[in-house]
Motif scaffolding. Structure first.
Motif, PDB file in Angstrom:
ATOM      1  N   SER A   1     -59.769  11.335  19.199  1.00 28.72           N
ATOM      2  CA  SER A   1     -60.178  11.435  17.796  1.00 28.72           C
ATOM      3  C   SER A   1     -59.179  12.259  17.005  1.00 28.72           C
ATOM      4  O   SER A   1     -58.886  11.951  15.843  1.00 28.72           O
ATOM      5  CB  SER A   1     -61.583  12.043  17.697  1.00 28.72           C
ATOM      6  OG  SER A   1     -61.618  13.340  18.276  1.00 28.72           O
ATOM      7  N   HIS A   2     -58.623  13.298  17.626  1.00 25.52           N
ATOM      8  CA  HIS A   2     -57.579  14.081  16.962  1.00 25.52           C
ATOM      9  C   HIS A   2     -56.313  13.260  16.785  1.00 25.52           C
ATOM     10  O   HIS A   2     -55.670  13.312  15.729  1.00 25.52           O
ATOM     11  CB  HIS A   2     -57.286  15.343  17.776  1.00 25.52           C
ATOM     12  CG  HIS A   2     -56.209  16.199  17.198  1.00 25.52           C
ATOM     13  ND1 HIS A   2     -56.377  16.970  16.072  1.00 25.52           N
ATOM     14  CD2 HIS A   2     -54.911  16.385  17.574  1.00 25.52           C
ATOM     15  CE1 HIS A   2     -55.263  17.601  15.785  1.00 25.52           C
ATOM     16  NE2 HIS A   2     -54.360  17.267  16.684  1.00 25.52           N
ATOM     17  N   LEU A   3     -55.953  12.486  17.807  1.00 29.74           N
ATOM     18  CA  LEU A   3     -54.753  11.650  17.735  1.00 29.74           C
ATOM     19  C   LEU A   3     -54.886  10.604  16.635  1.00 29.74           C
ATOM     20  O   LEU A   3     -53.919  10.318  15.907  1.00 29.74           O
ATOM     21  CB  LEU A   3     -54.518  10.972  19.090  1.00 29.74           C
ATOM     22  CG  LEU A   3     -53.284  10.081  19.220  1.00 29.74           C
ATOM     23  CD1 LEU A   3     -52.012  10.908  19.109  1.00 29.74           C
ATOM     24  CD2 LEU A   3     -53.300   9.332  20.548  1.00 29.74           C
ATOM     25  N   LEU A   4     -56.071  10.033  16.479  1.00 27.71           N
ATOM     26  CA  LEU A   4     -56.302   9.003  15.462  1.00 27.71           C
ATOM     27  C   LEU A   4     -56.615   9.592  14.092  1.00 27.71           C
ATOM     28  O   LEU A   4     -56.743   8.848  13.117  1.00 27.71           O
ATOM     29  CB  LEU A   4     -57.462   8.102  15.900  1.00 27.71           C
ATOM     30  CG  LEU A   4     -57.227   7.233  17.132  1.00 27.71           C
ATOM     31  CD1 LEU A   4     -58.516   6.557  17.563  1.00 27.71           C
ATOM     32  CD2 LEU A   4     -56.142   6.199  16.862  1.00 27.71           C
ATOM     33  N   ASN A   5     -56.776  10.909  14.040  1.00 28.79           N
ATOM     34  CA  ASN A   5     -57.139  11.578  12.783  1.00 28.79           C
ATOM     35  C   ASN A   5     -58.510  11.100  12.291  1.00 28.79           C
ATOM     36  O   ASN A   5     -58.735  10.954  11.088  1.00 28.79           O
ATOM     37  CB  ASN A   5     -56.075  11.358  11.714  1.00 28.79           C
ATOM     38  CG  ASN A   5     -56.171  12.384  10.592  1.00 28.79           C
ATOM     39  OD1 ASN A   5     -56.656  13.502  10.783  1.00 28.79           O
ATOM     40  ND2 ASN A   5     -55.725  12.015   9.409  1.00 28.79           N
ATOM     41  N   HIS A   6     -59.412  10.841  13.245  1.00 28.28           N
ATOM     42  CA  HIS A   6     -60.788  10.484  12.925  1.00 28.28           C
ATOM     43  C   HIS A   6     -61.667  11.720  13.113  1.00 28.28           C
ATOM     44  O   HIS A   6     -61.648  12.331  14.192  1.00 28.28           O
ATOM     45  CB  HIS A   6     -61.298   9.361  13.827  1.00 28.28           C
ATOM     46  CG  HIS A   6     -60.565   8.061  13.651  1.00 28.28           C
ATOM     47  ND1 HIS A   6     -59.781   7.797  12.553  1.00 28.28           N
ATOM     48  CD2 HIS A   6     -60.511   6.948  14.445  1.00 28.28           C
ATOM     49  CE1 HIS A   6     -59.264   6.581  12.670  1.00 28.28           C
ATOM     50  NE2 HIS A   6     -59.685   6.043  13.805  1.00 28.28           N
TER      51      HIS A   6
END
Length: 587
Positions: free
Chosen positions: A419-424
């Motif tokens: 989720s951090h990698l996808l900026n979600h």
């Protein structure tokens, strides 16, 4: 340009003391030009005494005090122009002490020369000025205590002598008070020096602790990165036997029907699945920590993904006595669909695992410019003090016995990283005994006409599948499984062997990424396509997770699955190939 003192590693007491003293002297020299009293008080003294005592004597004293002050002020200027180390500080401290001694003697001479016996006002001005200068210099000159002593002892001692020489008891008492003041100022100077040097020493100790902490932090990060890079680099060799074992197990599942043998096979499958889940989770974490996972953000229709997850997890939830419902509008979001699927799979599995009874609901809806996905369960819940812990690796609050049927404690760690990698944005709301809700927020995207279409199911059985892999065990496992599924399978160890064995064009090509003679599956597929047509659907299967290898596959345009390949994903690719759908990629 000013130069700071060269830092000496204070591992030995004498070097540490040198560094502290050098820093104290530098602080003194930096602050010295701001001391206005060294100029204003002599000017006031000359102006007031000019008509009261011999003007020539006042003139000589004034010139002397200003010359001495000029020399005193010049020492820091010369000091900052020189290359300096902590070892050189005492020499410059001695120069400064001699200048302060001359300054103190000049003020001591003033107490003798400017004493006017018949004027109480002039006497008060004279001694207040001298005592004031001595007392006011404590905070600054105590950084270099020798200079402080050199500055205050001569004027106060000579002032006491001058008062004592008057002979009257009143003046003798004043002389004793001046001596007492000198003793007090010496004591205050010593205490001030201890405090000042202790503050400097504490600063160096804190700096050393910060540096040591940074070194240890860097070591820990390097070790973690090295671990992650090792797992990412070694993943091909580690995945290969597990990949073959998974395919052989799936192939046996298609053949064995006897009850006793089925029970044994089911036990093998559970062990293989447990090993595969642990292995995949560890490698997923290592790939994320090593930075080799690069998201491919694009407009993605969420409804087919929800339908796929519903088909997969509804039977599992039903077997656990749970009701699983999924609601999703026909909307699109800007995301990496493969990584988003991994997030949702982990959250759904986690919800099923920790919901003893009740229901699990997945809801997806668009609001303004965002898409929100809620995963809500009626499970055991999580207390507020433990909610920040559940995203750490191997944390399972309700599994102290480490029962592998309850998971591995890596799912939510992967969810947090992805989720951090996808900026979600990922939020959690939970209460013990009342269940848990995870909410994922994604940017809304425009749903294209193609995304809105529902592709018809196509029967993929009977297709000719070319399998290229340089390991015989893997070829045998894939051939056995695909044959059980009803495909016509042609296996080859290389592109050259494939071209020799093929007499008609294959319908699908499946190739391992690493082949012999420094060739890749990309090279093999292109060689076959150059002869039989570039429109043949192709799949690369790889155990590599390095960014260079993944980039090569991505640029090729071929589909990608990572070892060990789950049979369901392999079958999904073949069905997509049969209906002409786009490529699939596991990040």
């Amino acid at each position: 340009m000013e130069q700071s003192i060269h830092t000496i590693n204070p591992t030995e007491p004498d070097l540490y003391a040198q560094q502290v003293n050098a820093q104290a002297l530098e602080h003194l020299f930096h602050s010295l030009p701001r001391v206005a009293g060294t100029v204003l008080v002599p000017i006031a003294m000359v102006w007031i005494m000019w008509q009261r005592v011999d003007p020539a004597m006042v003139m000589v004293w004034g010139v002397a005090i200003f010359l001495i002050s000029a020399v005193t002020q010049s020492i820091p200027a010369f000091y900052f122009r020189q290359p300096r180390t902590a070892e050189e500080a005492p020499r410059w401290g001695r120069y400064f002490t001699l200048a302060l001694l001359a300054n103190g003697l000049a003020w001591g001479a003033a107490s003798m020369l400017f004493f006017v016996p018949g004027s109480t006002a002039l006497q008060v001005f004279l001694f207040v000025a001298i005592i004031g200068l001595c007392a006011g210099s404590i905070s600054l000159l105590s950084y270099w205590l020798q200079s402080y002593y050199a500055f205050i002892v001569p004027p106060l001692a000579l002032s006491a002598v001058r008062l004592f020489l008057e002979g009257d008891i009143e003046y003798q008492v004043l002389a004793a008070l001046v001596i007492m003041t000198l003793v007090i100022l010496l004591s205050l100077g010593h205490s001030s020096k201890k405090s000042a040097l202790a503050a400097i020493r504490l600063g160096f100790e804190n700096l050393q602790l910060v540096q040591q902490l940074q070194i240890e932090k860097n070591k820990a990060e390097d070790a973690n990165l090295a671990k992650s890079k090792f797992l990412a680099a070694a993943s091909h060799d580690l995945r290969q036997p597990l990949h073959a074992l998974t395919l052989f197990t799936a192939s046996l599942d298609e053949k064995i029907r006897q009850p006793d043998a089925r029970d044994l096979l089911d036990s093998i499958k559970r062990s293989v699945n447990a090993l595969e889940n642990l292995f995949n989770a560890l490698l997923d974490v290592s790939r994320l920590d090593a930075g080799v996972v690069q998201p491919r953000i694009r407009s993605s229709n969420l409804q087919p993904l929800f339908q796929h997850l519903a088909n997969e997890y509804t039977p599992q939830a039903r077997n656990n006595g749970l009701a699983l419902t999924m609601q999703c509008e026909n909307i699109a979001a800007n995301t990496d669909p493969a990584l988003l699927e991994t997030i949702l799979r982990n959250l759904i599995s986690n919800a099923i695992r920790y919901t003893p009874s009740g229901c699990i609901q997945l809801r997806c809806a668009a609001k303004h410019s965002e898409v929100t996905i809620d995963i809500q369960d009626t499970g055991i819940g999580i207390s507020a003090e433990h909610q920040h812990e559940i995203f750490n690796e191997f944390v399972q609050l309700q599994n102290p016995e480490r029962d592998r049927n309850k998971g591995l404690g890596l799912g939510l760690a992967i969810v947090k990283r992805l989720s951090h990698l996808l900026n979600h944005n990922l939020t959690l709301h939970s209460e013990p005994g009342a269940g848990t809700t995870f909410t994922l927020t994604l940017p809304l995207a425009t749903l294209t006409t193609e995304q809105a279409l529902i592709l018809p199911h196509a029967d993929s059985k009977g297709m000719r599948v070319l399998v290229i892999d340089d390991e015989a065990e893997v070829r045998k496992a894939v051939e056995s499984l695909l044959s059980e599924w009803g495909y016509a399978v042609i296996v080859a160890a290389s592109a050259e062997a494939a071209l020799n064995n093929l007499h008609t064009a294959p319908d699908v090509i499946i190739a391992d990424y690493r082949l012999r003679e420094n060739l890749t599956g990309v090279d093999a597929i292109r060689a076959v396509q150059s002869k039989w047509g570039s429109d043949i659907p192709a799949l690369i299967i790889t155990g590599d997770t390095g960014p260079e290898q993944l980039s090569t596959v991505n640029k090729s345009g071929f589909s990608l699955l990572h070892k060990p390949v789950q049979p369901g994903r392999l079958r999904a690719f073949l069905r997509q190939a049969a209906r002409g759908a786009g490529k699939i990629v596991e990040s």
